[in-house]
Design an enzyme around this catalytic site. Structure first.
Site, PDB file in Angstrom:
ATOM      1  N   LYS A   1       0.597  -1.239   0.034  1.00 56.09           N
ATOM      2  CA  LYS A   1       0.120   0.007  -0.080  1.00 56.09           C
ATOM      3  C   LYS A   1       0.895   1.076  -0.112  1.00 56.09           C
ATOM      4  CE  LYS A   1      -0.766  -0.596   4.958  1.00 56.09           C
ATOM      5  NZ  LYS A   1       0.235  -1.532   5.038  1.00 56.09           N
TER       6      LYS A   1
ATOM      7  N   HIS B   1      11.646   2.438   3.880  1.00 53.59           N
ATOM      8  CA  HIS B   1      10.726   3.388   3.250  1.00 53.59           C
ATOM      9  C   HIS B   1      11.493   4.493   2.723  1.00 53.59           C
ATOM     10  CE1 HIS B   1       6.490   1.882   4.447  1.00 53.59           C
ATOM     11  NE2 HIS B   1       7.281   0.909   4.344  1.00 53.59           N
TER      12      HIS B   1
ATOM     13  N   GLU C   1       8.022  14.506  10.162  1.00 58.26           N
ATOM     14  CA  GLU C   1       7.390  13.558  11.218  1.00 58.26           C
ATOM     15  C   GLU C   1       6.537  14.261  12.284  1.00 58.26           C
ATOM     16  OE1 GLU C   1      10.716  11.371  12.930  1.00 58.26           O
ATOM     17  OE2 GLU C   1      11.734  11.252  11.063  1.00 58.26           O
TER      18      GLU C   1
END
Lengths: 177, 177, 177
Positions: B21, B56, B68
């Site tokens: 995803k 990632h 973040e």
């Protein structure tokens, strides 16, 4: 549901936890124009379940007749279904866990339910939880439960006119394609 | 994403663990031609998460700006979204677990997030884990978590322009049909 | 499977527990008209698995050749696949748990399997369990297992000609769309 709003004889609505499957099933029944009957299989045995039942009841509103039957679902369907009524069973997995907890013959109960659904005299919409797409449970009882649930879903989907899978409130029709 | 490569205002990408995803969501953002912003909600609190974040980050490459924000997601979206930027939030379920762990008002935080998404000034793609299709967890906290996640997914899918479900790297569009 | 009944070179059939995925995969193979070969990865190590293997065998009938290989799946595929045979692997997740239990290099085994599938000399249908759509497991081994399964499914789906997801006995084709 057909384009003219006619509810099929037998509809199965599957989905994960809090996927919106009950709301979708309620809409199917409400839009049918038939007398809406809510056949609840849950038992208000603990606080979580009591709160969930109250929340579902408030959402449905006053037009609905509510019937409770935690074990003898085949008999309740034979009694409640009629051509001018649409019966919503919420939900099959709760019924299955009640049958297992009662120490009843699970395969026999599932076969009796399928036979009752085949003979039923009015539209029925069944809601059930998909429980078989996570990791294999450590617990033997949980493994047996998800096996029974998967087989029951296959049996009901096999005789259903329409099957939907609900994800995040969005329904995908699996049958007919 | 529309056929001309235009990214919708609000896109939700759901899927199971390691379903691909995030990769699918990154492709949506990359193909939009907008400035890509990665809004990470994960906290590098343990080794597994640190490794996942590094993996990632390496996959995305250098064009991405990484921000973040583990808790104040609504504020971060208000700050980061803009018409020439595409903000990828990865992921909602991590954010939800951070909110729960912080002892915050979960329903309030989810409502604030939905309100922020409604007001946001540029395209946002939200990634989230489907967690409700396995057996009912024994653990009360896990049950509460999947209930919150399911309700949050319904709320976001309800206001999203596009919703996808990713399985084995293959995306199925759930909305619009 | 194409409209003319031709089985694609590589087919992946995913689904939850007791979703009917094995039965669907057996139908694909039976309808191909090729010599059906059942490549079982399960080991009859306990009562549950012994019963499941016997039940699957009874359902398939006598035309099928059954081969068992719990670990060396890449080699078994190279040996068993041929243009006039259709090999059904049931299932990938059992094979993966055998590889993990044997302490083997899991990433290496998955890469070797993908390479073998790319080189295989006849049609192969792979059945596998979706295990990543429930709550995150407490157990570290279970988390690693579902991560490996998800990555394996992505890798196989990426090279497969056809991918199906089976729910309640109903198959949805995910690839090609």
């Amino acid at each position: 549901m057909a384009a003219d709003g006619t509810l099929g004889a037998l509809t199965l609505v599957l989905g994960g936890a809090r996927s919106g499957k009950s709301g979708f099933a309620e809409d199917l029944v409400a839009q049918s124009g038939l007398v809406p009957v809510y056949l609840a299989t849950g038992q208000a045995g603990d606080e979580e379940m009591t709160a969930r039942i109250a929340r579902h009841r408030a959402r449905r509103g006053d037009e609905w007749t509510t019937v409770e039957e935690s074990i003898e679902l085949a008999a309740a369907l034979a009694r409640e279904a009629a051509p001018d009524r649409a019966v919503l069973v919420d939900c099959l997995t709760l019924w299955l866990s009640n049958v297992i907890a009662a120490g009843a013959d699970v395969d026999g109960a599932c076969a009796a339910l399928a036979a009752a659904l085949d003979r039923v005299e009015g539209p029925v919409v069944l809601v059930s939880n998909e429980v078989g797409q996570g990791i294999v449970p450590d617990n033997e009882l949980a493994r047996a439960f998800r096996d029974h649930a998967g087989l029951l879903h296959q049996a009901v989907a096999g005789i259903a006119d329409e099957v939907y899978f609900v994800t995040a409130g969005l329904a995908t029709r699996l049958k007919p394609r």
